[in-house]
Motif scaffolding. Sequence first.
Motif, PDB file in Angstrom:
ATOM      1  N   MET A 139       0.793  -0.773  -0.287  1.00  0.00           N
ATOM      2  CA  MET A 139      -0.161  -0.356   0.213  1.00  0.00           C
ATOM      3  C   MET A 139       1.160   1.298  -0.297  1.00  0.00           C
ATOM      4  O   MET A 139       1.435   1.649   0.712  1.00  0.00           O
ATOM      5  CB  MET A 139      -0.728  -0.003   1.171  1.00  0.00           C
ATOM      6  CG  MET A 139      -1.814   1.168   1.467  1.00  0.00           C
ATOM      7  SD  MET A 139      -2.909   1.197   3.130  1.00  0.00           S
ATOM      8  CE  MET A 139      -3.490   2.662   3.267  1.00  0.00           C
ATOM      9  N   ALA A 147      -4.459   6.276  -1.651  1.00  0.00           N
ATOM     10  CA  ALA A 147      -4.561   5.525  -1.254  1.00  0.00           C
ATOM     11  C   ALA A 147      -6.290   4.416  -1.900  1.00  0.00           C
ATOM     12  O   ALA A 147      -6.813   4.494  -1.393  1.00  0.00           O
ATOM     13  CB  ALA A 147      -4.969   5.809   0.361  1.00  0.00           C
ATOM     14  N   THR A 176       2.115   4.457   1.205  1.00  0.00           N
ATOM     15  CA  THR A 176       2.259   5.819   1.862  1.00  0.00           C
ATOM     16  C   THR A 176       1.212   6.622   1.930  1.00  0.00           C
ATOM     17  O   THR A 176       1.280   7.526   0.508  1.00  0.00           O
ATOM     18  CB  THR A 176       3.228   6.194   3.131  1.00  0.00           C
ATOM     19  OG1 THR A 176       4.298   6.599   1.574  1.00  0.00           O
ATOM     20  CG2 THR A 176       4.239   4.366   3.017  1.00  0.00           C
ATOM     21  N   MET A 177       1.457   7.681   2.963  1.00  0.00           N
ATOM     22  CA  MET A 177       0.428   9.078   2.494  1.00  0.00           C
ATOM     23  C   MET A 177       1.064  10.350   2.108  1.00  0.00           C
ATOM     24  O   MET A 177       0.722  11.576   2.491  1.00  0.00           O
ATOM     25  CB  MET A 177      -0.599   9.430   4.101  1.00  0.00           C
ATOM     26  CG  MET A 177      -1.474   7.843   3.422  1.00  0.00           C
ATOM     27  SD  MET A 177      -2.510   8.020   2.428  1.00  0.00           S
ATOM     28  CE  MET A 177      -4.488   8.813   2.242  1.00  0.00           C
ATOM     29  N   ALA A 196     -12.710   0.672  -6.239  1.00  0.00           N
ATOM     30  CA  ALA A 196     -11.253   0.506  -5.622  1.00  0.00           C
ATOM     31  C   ALA A 196     -10.800  -0.263  -6.603  1.00  0.00           C
ATOM     32  O   ALA A 196      -9.093  -0.318  -6.265  1.00  0.00           O
ATOM     33  CB  ALA A 196     -11.482  -0.557  -4.188  1.00  0.00           C
ATOM     34  N   HIS A 200      -7.865   2.088  -1.826  1.00  0.00           N
ATOM     35  CA  HIS A 200      -8.911   1.236  -0.729  1.00  0.00           C
ATOM     36  C   HIS A 200      -9.039   1.960   0.325  1.00  0.00           C
ATOM     37  O   HIS A 200     -10.783   2.304   0.903  1.00  0.00           O
ATOM     38  CB  HIS A 200      -8.449   0.091   0.024  1.00  0.00           C
ATOM     39  CG  HIS A 200      -8.157  -0.884  -1.538  1.00  0.00           C
ATOM     40  ND1 HIS A 200      -9.546  -1.513  -2.060  1.00  0.00           N
ATOM     41  CD2 HIS A 200      -6.960  -1.878  -2.002  1.00  0.00           C
ATOM     42  CE1 HIS A 200      -9.102  -2.671  -2.934  1.00  0.00           C
ATOM     43  NE2 HIS A 200      -7.022  -2.497  -2.121  1.00  0.00           N
ATOM     44  N   ALA A 201      -8.837   2.577   0.999  1.00  0.00           N
ATOM     45  CA  ALA A 201      -8.598   3.368   1.983  1.00  0.00           C
ATOM     46  C   ALA A 201      -9.932   4.780   1.850  1.00  0.00           C
ATOM     47  O   ALA A 201     -10.165   5.340   2.915  1.00  0.00           O
ATOM     48  CB  ALA A 201      -7.545   4.131   2.953  1.00  0.00           C
ATOM     49  N   ASP A 202      -9.063   5.380  -0.068  1.00  0.00           N
ATOM     50  CA  ASP A 202     -10.133   6.763  -0.708  1.00  0.00           C
ATOM     51  C   ASP A 202     -11.082   5.833  -1.254  1.00  0.00           C
ATOM     52  O   ASP A 202     -11.515   6.473  -2.337  1.00  0.00           O
ATOM     53  CB  ASP A 202      -9.196   7.687  -1.025  1.00  0.00           C
ATOM     54  CG  ASP A 202      -8.207   8.097  -0.434  1.00  0.00           C
ATOM     55  OD1 ASP A 202      -8.555   8.871   0.717  1.00  0.00           O
ATOM     56  OD2 ASP A 202      -6.753   8.207  -1.236  1.00  0.00           O
TER      57      ASP A 202
END
Length: 198
Positions: free
Chosen positions: A1, A24, A3-4, A55, A26-28
């Motif tokens: 994944m 991201a 990083t931000m 996603a 899945h996170a977004d």
Amino acid sequence: MQTMQTVHEQDVDGFGTFRIRPLAPHADAALVHGWVSQERASFWGMNGLTRDQVAGIYAHMDKLDTHHAFMVVRDAEPVALLQTYEPEADRVSECYDVRPGDIGIHLLLAPAGPQGGRPGWTSALVSVAASYVFRTLGRQRVVVDPDVRNEKAIARFLKQGFTAGPTVVLPEVDLPDVYIPEKKAQLAFLTREVAFRA
């Protein structure tokens, strides 16, 4: 994944601090799905997709070296989705002569908040995206390919200094991992010199 991490940061007078970070997938996904599902985003081409499908598209893009997705954040609030791509690795290359230093972008603005739109908001976001590709990535020219029916987007780009190119038909893409229908598009270009002209 991914990083931000922030890949670009810029203060814009009257609008605050903008940051661009990798999307991201899945996170977004829930946030992006909410944006692309609205009628106003019909030209983005994801109306009718589920959150998992959205996603999946961005997870696939995350594996590519030529296409990238980013979240534009203003003072910690997500305000736009930015995609960049290498034109020579995209269907647009079949429709114009790609130059060294070219980069393609797609920009989807978040829905306006309860207060409605702000004068200059779209211009600020386009400027941040242009600054990222020209200053941070060192590119020489941006190409955009909005749907010819998306008159509002075309007008915004031209107001921002883009020069209209030809109207073209972007061919259908039908691959195992991605399907993109044919699109009649208005190409437009912004050079580094015009973007930073005093």
